[in-house]
Design a protein around this motif. Structure first.
Motif, PDB file in Angstrom:
ATOM      1  N   LEU A  60      79.313  23.461  25.339  1.00 25.75           N
ATOM      2  CA  LEU A  60      80.616  23.293  25.022  1.00 25.75           C
ATOM      3  C   LEU A  60      81.064  21.201  25.050  1.00 25.75           C
ATOM      4  CD1 LEU A  60      82.642  24.543  24.413  1.00 25.75           C
ATOM      5  CD2 LEU A  60      83.847  23.596  27.174  1.00 25.75           C
ATOM      6  N   LEU A  61      81.395  20.779  24.151  1.00 25.27           N
ATOM      7  CA  LEU A  61      81.595  19.466  23.587  1.00 25.27           C
ATOM      8  C   LEU A  61      82.602  18.650  24.532  1.00 25.27           C
ATOM      9  CD1 LEU A  61      80.768  18.185  20.253  1.00 25.27           C
ATOM     10  CD2 LEU A  61      78.761  18.589  22.328  1.00 25.27           C
ATOM     11  N   THR A  62      82.560  18.561  25.399  1.00 24.40           N
ATOM     12  CA  THR A  62      83.718  18.062  25.883  1.00 24.40           C
ATOM     13  C   THR A  62      84.792  16.881  26.124  1.00 24.40           C
ATOM     14  OG1 THR A  62      82.519  17.919  28.050  1.00 24.40           O
ATOM     15  CG2 THR A  62      83.565  20.119  27.438  1.00 24.40           C
ATOM     16  N   ALA A  63      85.382  16.788  26.549  1.00 22.89           N
ATOM     17  CA  ALA A  63      86.323  15.214  26.530  1.00 22.89           C
ATOM     18  C   ALA A  63      85.740  14.166  27.259  1.00 22.89           C
ATOM     19  CB  ALA A  63      87.849  14.514  25.675  1.00 22.89           C
ATOM     20  N   PRO A  64      85.615  13.018  27.559  1.00 21.38           N
ATOM     21  CA  PRO A  64      85.157  12.300  28.473  1.00 21.38           C
ATOM     22  C   PRO A  64      85.886  12.592  29.985  1.00 21.38           C
ATOM     23  CG  PRO A  64      85.015  10.388  26.748  1.00 21.38           C
ATOM     24  CD  PRO A  64      85.523  12.339  25.979  1.00 21.38           C
ATOM     25  N   ASP A  65      87.755  12.589  29.655  1.00 23.36           N
ATOM     26  CA  ASP A  65      88.330  12.638  30.217  1.00 23.36           C
ATOM     27  C   ASP A  65      88.577  13.357  30.948  1.00 23.36           C
ATOM     28  OD1 ASP A  65      89.380  14.522  29.053  1.00 23.36           O
ATOM     29  OD2 ASP A  65      91.370  13.145  28.626  1.00 23.36           O
ATOM     30  N   VAL A  66      87.419  14.841  30.973  1.00 21.11           N
ATOM     31  CA  VAL A  66      87.517  15.739  31.829  1.00 21.11           C
ATOM     32  C   VAL A  66      86.633  15.421  33.362  1.00 21.11           C
ATOM     33  CG1 VAL A  66      85.770  18.180  31.727  1.00 21.11           C
ATOM     34  CG2 VAL A  66      87.265  17.577  30.123  1.00 21.11           C
ATOM     35  N   ALA A  67      85.650  14.849  33.161  1.00 15.45           N
ATOM     36  CA  ALA A  67      84.856  13.926  34.100  1.00 15.45           C
ATOM     37  C   ALA A  67      86.188  13.417  35.727  1.00 15.45           C
ATOM     38  CB  ALA A  67      84.252  13.087  34.206  1.00 15.45           C
ATOM     39  N   GLU A  68      87.370  13.672  34.912  1.00  9.63           N
ATOM     40  CA  GLU A  68      88.785  12.759  35.756  1.00  9.63           C
ATOM     41  C   GLU A  68      88.304  13.870  37.104  1.00  9.63           C
ATOM     42  OE1 GLU A  68      91.446  10.852  33.615  1.00  9.63           O
ATOM     43  OE2 GLU A  68      89.869   9.205  32.672  1.00  9.63           O
ATOM     44  N   ASP A  69      88.938  15.337  36.199  1.00 16.20           N
ATOM     45  CA  ASP A  69      88.799  16.093  37.028  1.00 16.20           C
ATOM     46  C   ASP A  69      87.889  16.434  37.992  1.00 16.20           C
ATOM     47  OD1 ASP A  69      89.415  18.652  38.771  1.00 16.20           O
ATOM     48  OD2 ASP A  69      90.885  19.218  37.456  1.00 16.20           O
ATOM     49  N   ALA A  70      87.145  16.239  38.968  1.00 13.60           N
ATOM     50  CA  ALA A  70      85.819  16.216  39.465  1.00 13.60           C
ATOM     51  C   ALA A  70      85.611  17.937  39.965  1.00 13.60           C
ATOM     52  CB  ALA A  70      85.343  15.460  40.812  1.00 13.60           C
ATOM     53  N   GLU A  71      86.378  18.351  40.864  1.00 12.30           N
ATOM     54  CA  GLU A  71      86.162  20.402  40.548  1.00 12.30           C
ATOM     55  C   GLU A  71      86.081  20.750  39.397  1.00 12.30           C
ATOM     56  OE1 GLU A  71      84.508  23.185  43.528  1.00 12.30           O
ATOM     57  OE2 GLU A  71      85.385  21.356  43.869  1.00 12.30           O
ATOM     58  N   LEU A  72      86.440  21.003  38.038  1.00 14.21           N
ATOM     59  CA  LEU A  72      86.643  20.904  36.802  1.00 14.21           C
ATOM     60  C   LEU A  72      85.378  20.341  36.487  1.00 14.21           C
ATOM     61  CD1 LEU A  72      87.557  22.918  34.758  1.00 14.21           C
ATOM     62  CD2 LEU A  72      88.608  20.782  34.297  1.00 14.21           C
ATOM     63  N   ALA A  73      84.772  19.298  36.132  1.00 16.80           N
ATOM     64  CA  ALA A  73      84.067  19.061  35.761  1.00 16.80           C
ATOM     65  C   ALA A  73      82.448  19.510  36.307  1.00 16.80           C
ATOM     66  CB  ALA A  73      83.791  17.062  36.366  1.00 16.80           C
ATOM     67  N   ASP A  74      82.709  19.683  37.593  1.00 14.05           N
ATOM     68  CA  ASP A  74      81.341  20.223  38.249  1.00 14.05           C
ATOM     69  C   ASP A  74      81.689  21.522  37.383  1.00 14.05           C
ATOM     70  OD1 ASP A  74      79.004  20.320  40.032  1.00 14.05           O
ATOM     71  OD2 ASP A  74      80.259  21.322  41.189  1.00 14.05           O
ATOM     72  N   SER A  75      82.180  22.784  37.868  1.00 12.02           N
ATOM     73  CA  SER A  75      82.305  23.185  37.005  1.00 12.02           C
ATOM     74  C   SER A  75      81.910  23.839  36.158  1.00 12.02           C
ATOM     75  CB  SER A  75      83.500  24.462  38.253  1.00 12.02           C
ATOM     76  OG  SER A  75      84.366  23.531  37.481  1.00 12.02           O
ATOM     77  N   LEU A  76      82.126  23.074  35.260  1.00 12.62           N
ATOM     78  CA  LEU A  76      81.571  22.728  33.674  1.00 12.62           C
ATOM     79  C   LEU A  76      80.203  22.612  33.954  1.00 12.62           C
ATOM     80  CD1 LEU A  76      84.108  21.441  31.989  1.00 12.62           C
ATOM     81  CD2 LEU A  76      83.237  23.830  31.641  1.00 12.62           C
ATOM     82  N   SER A  77      79.022  22.488  34.457  1.00 10.57           N
ATOM     83  CA  SER A  77      78.407  22.055  34.783  1.00 10.57           C
ATOM     84  C   SER A  77      76.853  22.874  34.043  1.00 10.57           C
ATOM     85  CB  SER A  77      77.635  21.222  35.264  1.00 10.57           C
ATOM     86  OG  SER A  77      77.370  21.709  36.588  1.00 10.57           O
ATOM     87  N   THR A  78      76.044  22.993  33.418  1.00  8.24           N
ATOM     88  CA  THR A  78      75.222  24.233  33.164  1.00  8.24           C
ATOM     89  C   THR A  78      74.607  24.900  34.284  1.00  8.24           C
ATOM     90  OG1 THR A  78      74.993  22.603  30.857  1.00  8.24           O
ATOM     91  CG2 THR A  78      73.454  24.437  32.114  1.00  8.24           C
ATOM     92  N   ALA A  79      73.586  24.081  35.138  1.00  2.44           N
ATOM     93  CA  ALA A  79      73.542  23.850  36.402  1.00  2.44           C
ATOM     94  C   ALA A  79      74.918  25.099  37.522  1.00  2.44           C
ATOM     95  CB  ALA A  79      73.330  22.490  37.322  1.00  2.44           C
ATOM     96  N   VAL A  80      75.794  24.903  37.034  1.00  3.37           N
ATOM     97  CA  VAL A  80      76.680  24.973  38.249  1.00  3.37           C
ATOM     98  C   VAL A  80      77.474  27.089  37.716  1.00  3.37           C
ATOM     99  CG1 VAL A  80      79.099  25.478  39.548  1.00  3.37           C
ATOM    100  CG2 VAL A  80      77.663  23.523  39.808  1.00  3.37           C
ATOM    101  N   LEU A  81      76.675  26.512  35.643  1.00  5.51           N
ATOM    102  CA  LEU A  81      77.634  27.134  35.185  1.00  5.51           C
ATOM    103  C   LEU A  81      76.084  28.980  35.697  1.00  5.51           C
ATOM    104  CD1 LEU A  81      78.552  26.696  32.291  1.00  5.51           C
ATOM    105  CD2 LEU A  81      80.412  27.824  33.695  1.00  5.51           C
ATOM    106  N   LEU A  82      74.849  28.740  36.091  1.00  9.40           N
ATOM    107  CA  LEU A  82      73.946  29.235  35.429  1.00  9.40           C
ATOM    108  C   LEU A  82      74.466  29.787  37.210  1.00  9.40           C
ATOM    109  CD1 LEU A  82      71.299  27.086  34.110  1.00  9.40           C
ATOM    110  CD2 LEU A  82      72.252  29.924  33.240  1.00  9.40           C
TER     111      LEU A  82
END
Length: 299
Positions: free
Chosen positions: A94-116
Motif C-alpha cells: 500500500l503506497l502511503t502518504a509520508p504523514d502517516v508515519a506521524e501516527d507511530a502506532e498506526l504506522a507500525d501496525s501497517l508495516s509488512t513485518a507486523v502485518l505478517l
C-alpha cells in the motif's frame, strides 16, 4: 414509487465519507489486502445506506461494527485461498502518504513485518488487536463489533497483545535510517556493486518473495546474504538491471522496482542497526494493480 429521502442519503454519505479512512484501515489490517478491503467498504456502504440514521446513536461505532463483521466473513474466504497459495504470502503493498508515519502506532501496525505477525492470530484476535491496540476503541464497542462479551474481549486483547509482542520484530530504526539503508541497497544494486550490496545486508538477512506462482519468485524464504544476493543477480541476468524508485510503502521507506516501464515489484525492508535484516518483495501482478493505479492517479 416512494422517492428516496435525499436528505437521509446525503447524511449517510457524509457520515460514511467522514469515517472512510478509518474503515479502510481496519479492513486492510485485518485482511492484508487493499483490494479486499475496498470490497468490504463497498459492502459496508450498501448496508449503511439502508440503516435508519435516526436510530443510530454513534455513526462511527456502527460503521466499524459493520466493517469488522464483513471483514471477519471475508477472512474465511482468504484463508481458503492462502491454503493453495504458491510460495510465501505477503500483504498487498500500500503506497502511503509520508504523514502517516506521524501516527507511530498506526504506522507500525501497517508495516509488512507486523502485518505478517497479525496473520498468525485467529480472525477474532486480529480484529480485537487492531481495534484496541491501533485505534484504542473501548471494550464495549469492540464487543459489539465481534459479537463477544466485554469480559471475553479483554481476555482476547490480552492474549493477542502478548502473542504479537513475542513475535514482533525488534524495534525498527527511524525512517531516516531506514531510507539511508534503502538508498545504499538501491545504489549498490543499480551499479552492480556486489560487495557494497553485501555490506548493507545482515549475514542472517531473510528474503520473502511473493510471486503467487505467476511470476518468478522463491518458493520458500531465502536465508543468508549470499543467497539473497544470488536471487537478485538471477533476476538481473534474466530481466536486466532494474530501475528503483524510492517511495513510502506501508508507512515506511520502500522501493518500486521497474524492469521496463511497468512496475515489476515492490520492496520493503526491515532494518536493524543500519543493516537490512528482512526483505519483502511482492511481484505477484494481482497485488500490484492497486499500486499501479495509485501511481497513475498521482502522475
Amino acid at each position: 414509487m416512494t422517492e428516496p429521502d435525499r436528505t437521509s442519503t446525503e447524511d449517510a454519505t457524509e457520515a460514511f465519507v467522514a469515517h472512510r479512512n478509518l474503515l479502510f484501515t481496519v479492513a486492510y489490517e485485518m485482511l492484508g489486502s487493499a483490494a479486499d478491503a475496498e470490497d468490504v467498504l463497498q459492502e459496508t456502504w450498501l448496508r449503511w445506506a439502508d440503516v435508519p440514521l435516526e436510530e443510530v446513536r454513534d455513526h462511527r461505532a456502527y460503521l466499524v461494527r459493520i466493517t469488522t463483521r464483513l471483514a471477519l466473513n471475508r477472512i474465511r474466504t482468504l484463508s481458503r485461498r492462502k491454503e493453495t497459495y504458491v510460495g510465501p504470502w505477503l500483504p498487498e503493498p500500500l503506497l502511503t502518504a509520508p504523514d502517516v508515519a506521524e501516527d507511530a502506532e498506526l504506522a507500525d501496525s501497517l508495516s509488512t513485518a507486523v502485518l505478517l505477525v497479525l496473520e498468525t492470530l485467529t480472525p477474532t484476535e486480529r480484529a480485537v488487536f487492531v481495534l484496541r491496540e491501533v485505534f484504542a476503541l473501548g471494550y464495549d464497542e469492540i464487543a459489539a463489533a465481534v459479537d463477544k462479551s466485554p469480559a471475553a474481549v479483554r481476555q482476547i486483547a490480552h492474549r493477542a497483545r502478548d502473542h504479537v509482542a513475542e513475535r514482533r520484530p525488534r524495534e525498527a530504526v527511524s525512517a531516516t535510517e531506514a531510507r539511508r539503508a534503502l538508498e545504499r541497497f538501491r545504489d549498490a544494486a543499480t551499479g552492480g556493486d556486489l560487495q557494497s550490496l553485501l555490506d548493507v545486508l545482515a549475514p542472517d538477512v531473510v528474503l520473502y518473495s511473493d510471486g503467487g506462482g505467476v511470476v518468478q519468485a522463491a518458493r520458500n524464504p531465502i536465508h543468508g546474504a549470499e543467497k539473497v544476493l544470488r536471487f537478485f543477480a538471477g533476476l538481473a541476468t534474466k530481466y536486466g538491471i532494474p530501475r528503483f524508485e524510492l517511495t513510502s510503502v506501508n508507512s515506511a521507506p520502500g522501493m518500486l522496482i521497474y524492469f521496463g516501464e511497468e512496475v515489476d515489484g515492490v520492496v520493503t525492508l526491515h532494518v536493524e542497526d543500519g543493516m537490512v535484516t528482512g526483505l519483502y518483495y511482492v511481484r505477484n501482478p494481482s497485488k500490484l494493480s492497486g499500486v499501479a493505479e495509485q501511481i497513475h492517479l498521482e502522475r
